[in-house]
Design an enzyme around this catalytic site. Structure first.
Site, PDB file in Angstrom:
ATOM      1  N   ARG A 100     -14.761  17.362 -15.036  1.00 53.28           N
ATOM      2  CA  ARG A 100     -14.035  16.577 -16.025  1.00 53.28           C
ATOM      3  C   ARG A 100     -14.690  15.209 -16.248  1.00 53.28           C
ATOM      4  NH1 ARG A 100      -9.452  16.763 -12.414  1.00 53.28           N
ATOM      5  NH2 ARG A 100      -9.856  18.972 -12.466  1.00 53.28           N
ATOM      6  N   ASP A 103     -10.733  11.804 -14.415  1.00 53.49           N
ATOM      7  CA  ASP A 103      -9.547  12.247 -13.682  1.00 53.49           C
ATOM      8  C   ASP A 103      -8.869  11.004 -13.125  1.00 53.49           C
ATOM      9  OD1 ASP A 103      -7.769  14.022 -12.444  1.00 53.49           O
ATOM     10  OD2 ASP A 103      -8.972  14.131 -10.613  1.00 53.49           O
ATOM     11  N   ASP A 105      -5.578  10.059 -10.860  1.00 52.25           N
ATOM     12  CA  ASP A 105      -4.464  10.556 -10.045  1.00 52.25           C
ATOM     13  C   ASP A 105      -3.621   9.393  -9.563  1.00 52.25           C
ATOM     14  OD1 ASP A 105      -5.074  13.248 -10.277  1.00 52.25           O
ATOM     15  OD2 ASP A 105      -6.337  13.280  -8.489  1.00 52.25           O
TER      16      ASP A 105
HETATM   17  N1  ATP Z   1       0.595  12.127  -8.388  1.00 54.76           N
HETATM   18  C1  ATP Z   1       0.119  12.739  -9.488  1.00 54.76           C
HETATM   19  N2  ATP Z   1      -0.951  12.242 -10.155  1.00 54.76           N
HETATM   20  C2  ATP Z   1      -1.440  12.877 -11.253  1.00 54.76           C
HETATM   21  N3  ATP Z   1      -0.925  14.023 -11.774  1.00 54.76           N
HETATM   22  C3  ATP Z   1       0.139  14.549 -11.133  1.00 54.76           C
HETATM   23  C4  ATP Z   1       0.704  13.943  -9.982  1.00 54.76           C
HETATM   24  N4  ATP Z   1       1.755  14.698  -9.561  1.00 54.76           N
HETATM   25  C5  ATP Z   1       1.855  15.715 -10.417  1.00 54.76           C
HETATM   26  N5  ATP Z   1       0.889  15.651 -11.368  1.00 54.76           N
HETATM   27  C6  ATP Z   1       0.744  16.641 -12.429  1.00 54.76           C
HETATM   28  O1  ATP Z   1      -0.427  17.386 -12.216  1.00 54.76           O
HETATM   29  C7  ATP Z   1      -0.854  17.842 -13.481  1.00 54.76           C
HETATM   30  C8  ATP Z   1      -2.273  18.367 -13.402  1.00 54.76           C
HETATM   31  O2  ATP Z   1      -3.128  17.315 -13.021  1.00 54.76           O
HETATM   32  P1  ATP Z   1      -4.686  17.551 -13.041  1.00 54.76           P
HETATM   33  O3  ATP Z   1      -5.078  18.521 -14.138  1.00 54.76           O
HETATM   34  O4  ATP Z   1      -5.330  16.186 -13.100  1.00 54.76           O
HETATM   35  O5  ATP Z   1      -4.934  18.246 -11.632  1.00 54.76           O
HETATM   36  P2  ATP Z   1      -6.294  18.293 -10.934  1.00 54.76           P
HETATM   37  O6  ATP Z   1      -6.862  16.893 -10.977  1.00 54.76           O
HETATM   38  O7  ATP Z   1      -7.149  19.389 -11.506  1.00 54.76           O
HETATM   39  O8  ATP Z   1      -5.968  18.687  -9.440  1.00 54.76           O
HETATM   40  P3  ATP Z   1      -5.337  17.776  -8.312  1.00 54.76           P
HETATM   41  O9  ATP Z   1      -3.891  17.614  -8.697  1.00 54.76           O
HETATM   42  O10 ATP Z   1      -5.533  18.575  -7.078  1.00 54.76           O
HETATM   43  O11 ATP Z   1      -6.076  16.463  -8.276  1.00 54.76           O
HETATM   44  C9  ATP Z   1      -0.616  16.661 -14.395  1.00 54.76           C
HETATM   45  O12 ATP Z   1      -0.405  17.062 -15.712  1.00 54.76           O
HETATM   46  C10 ATP Z   1       0.633  16.027 -13.813  1.00 54.76           C
HETATM   47  O13 ATP Z   1       1.802  16.385 -14.509  1.00 54.76           O
HETATM   48  N1  PH2 Z   2     -15.680  15.134  -5.128  1.00 55.60           N
HETATM   49  C1  PH2 Z   2     -14.614  15.372  -5.889  1.00 55.60           C
HETATM   50  N2  PH2 Z   2     -14.126  16.615  -5.981  1.00 55.60           N
HETATM   51  C2  PH2 Z   2     -13.036  16.855  -6.752  1.00 55.60           C
HETATM   52  C3  PH2 Z   2     -12.405  15.803  -7.462  1.00 55.60           C
HETATM   53  C4  PH2 Z   2     -12.948  14.499  -7.361  1.00 55.60           C
HETATM   54  O1  PH2 Z   2     -12.450  13.526  -7.974  1.00 55.60           O
HETATM   55  N3  PH2 Z   2     -14.052  14.326  -6.566  1.00 55.60           N
HETATM   56  N4  PH2 Z   2     -11.302  16.039  -8.196  1.00 55.60           N
HETATM   57  C5  PH2 Z   2     -10.768  17.245  -8.230  1.00 55.60           C
HETATM   58  C6  PH2 Z   2      -9.493  17.475  -8.930  1.00 55.60           C
HETATM   59  O2  PH2 Z   2      -8.677  16.385  -8.888  1.00 55.60           O
HETATM   60  C7  PH2 Z   2     -11.377  18.410  -7.589  1.00 55.60           C
HETATM   61  N5  PH2 Z   2     -12.537  18.090  -6.825  1.00 55.60           N
END
Ligand code: ATP
Ligand code: PH2
Length: 169
Positions: A100, A103, A105
């Site tokens: 992506r 990202d 979080d």
């Molecule tokens: N703490 C949080 N931060 C960001 N997204 C969140 C959180 N908790 C739940 N979500 C939900 O997760 C959904 C998917 O997020 P995203 O596609 O970024 O996941 P990802 O980055 O692929 O995986 P991960 O969640 O493991 O980092 C978002 O649309 C959001 O509604």
């Molecule tokens: N090294 C690294 N790996 C990932 C990352 C990321 O930010 N860094 N984010 C992900 C989904 O949130 C999945 N895997």
């Protein structure tokens, strides 16, 4: 003197940033600037950037970092702001954990615990992710992760940080 007594308005929130498509350094620095200029968000601290091996399906290395903002908005609105900022920087959702451009979080929001389908805080996978913990410990070593009651500086000791390398600009 008075300033140190008056409580600053808002809550502290920790955000993780990552990118592995496009000019990641440019995207991440522009994303921080966008968030810092969002009404109700004030940038308090920013980590270094780290080159990290991707966790998940095979894909290019990531550039990762963390930032702390003082926010005057609800956790739901903050998540909405993060999702809108990802979209602004060309984020397309395809594969879970896939590559992506940006990202964002939401890791921590004060000492809140939230567990709804749309939003979990603390971010449920943050405690196992070296690419989150290494930048976060730089700027928030004493922040207590509220589900475990442990400080970030102690949680980071439990993960393998070999694939997280500090970037020299
Ligand atoms: N703490 C949080 N931060 C960001 N997204 C969140 C959180 N908790 C739940 N979500 C939900 O997760 C959904 C998917 O997020 P995203 O596609 O970024 O996941 P990802 O980055 O692929 O995986 P991960 O969640 O493991 O980092 C978002 O649309 C959001 O509604
Ligand atoms: N090294 C690294 N790996 C990932 C990352 C990321 O930010 N860094 N984010 C992900 C989904 O949130 C999945 N895997």
């Amino acid at each position: 003197m008075l300033n140190s007594i008056i409580k600053k308005p808002g809550k502290l929130s920790a955000i993780a940033l990552g990118s592995n498509i496009g000019d990641s350094y440019k995207i991440l620095t522009a994303a921080i600037e966008t968030l810092a200029n969002t009404p109700g968000m004030k940038l308090e601290a920013q980590s270094s950037w780290y080159r990290t091996k991707a966790v998940g399906p095979p894909q290019p290395d990531y550039l990762n970092g963390c930032a702390i903002f003082r926010v005057q908005m609800s956790p739901d609105l903050l998540l909405e702001t993060l999702l809108a900022t990802e979209a602004k920087f060309g984020r397309v959702r395809q594969q879970r954990w896939g590559a992506r451009s940006l990202d964002l979080d939401l890791l921590l929001y004060d000492d809140l615990i939230i567990d709804t389908p749309q939003l979990q805080i603390p971010h449920p996978r943050m405690v196992t992710r070296a690419f989150v913990l290494v930048p976060l410990v730089e700027i928030a070593p004493h922040w207590v992760e509220p589900t475990s009651g442990s400080m970030i500086k102690d949680i980071v000791k439990q993960v393998d940080c070999a694939d997280v390398v500090l970037c020299q600009k």
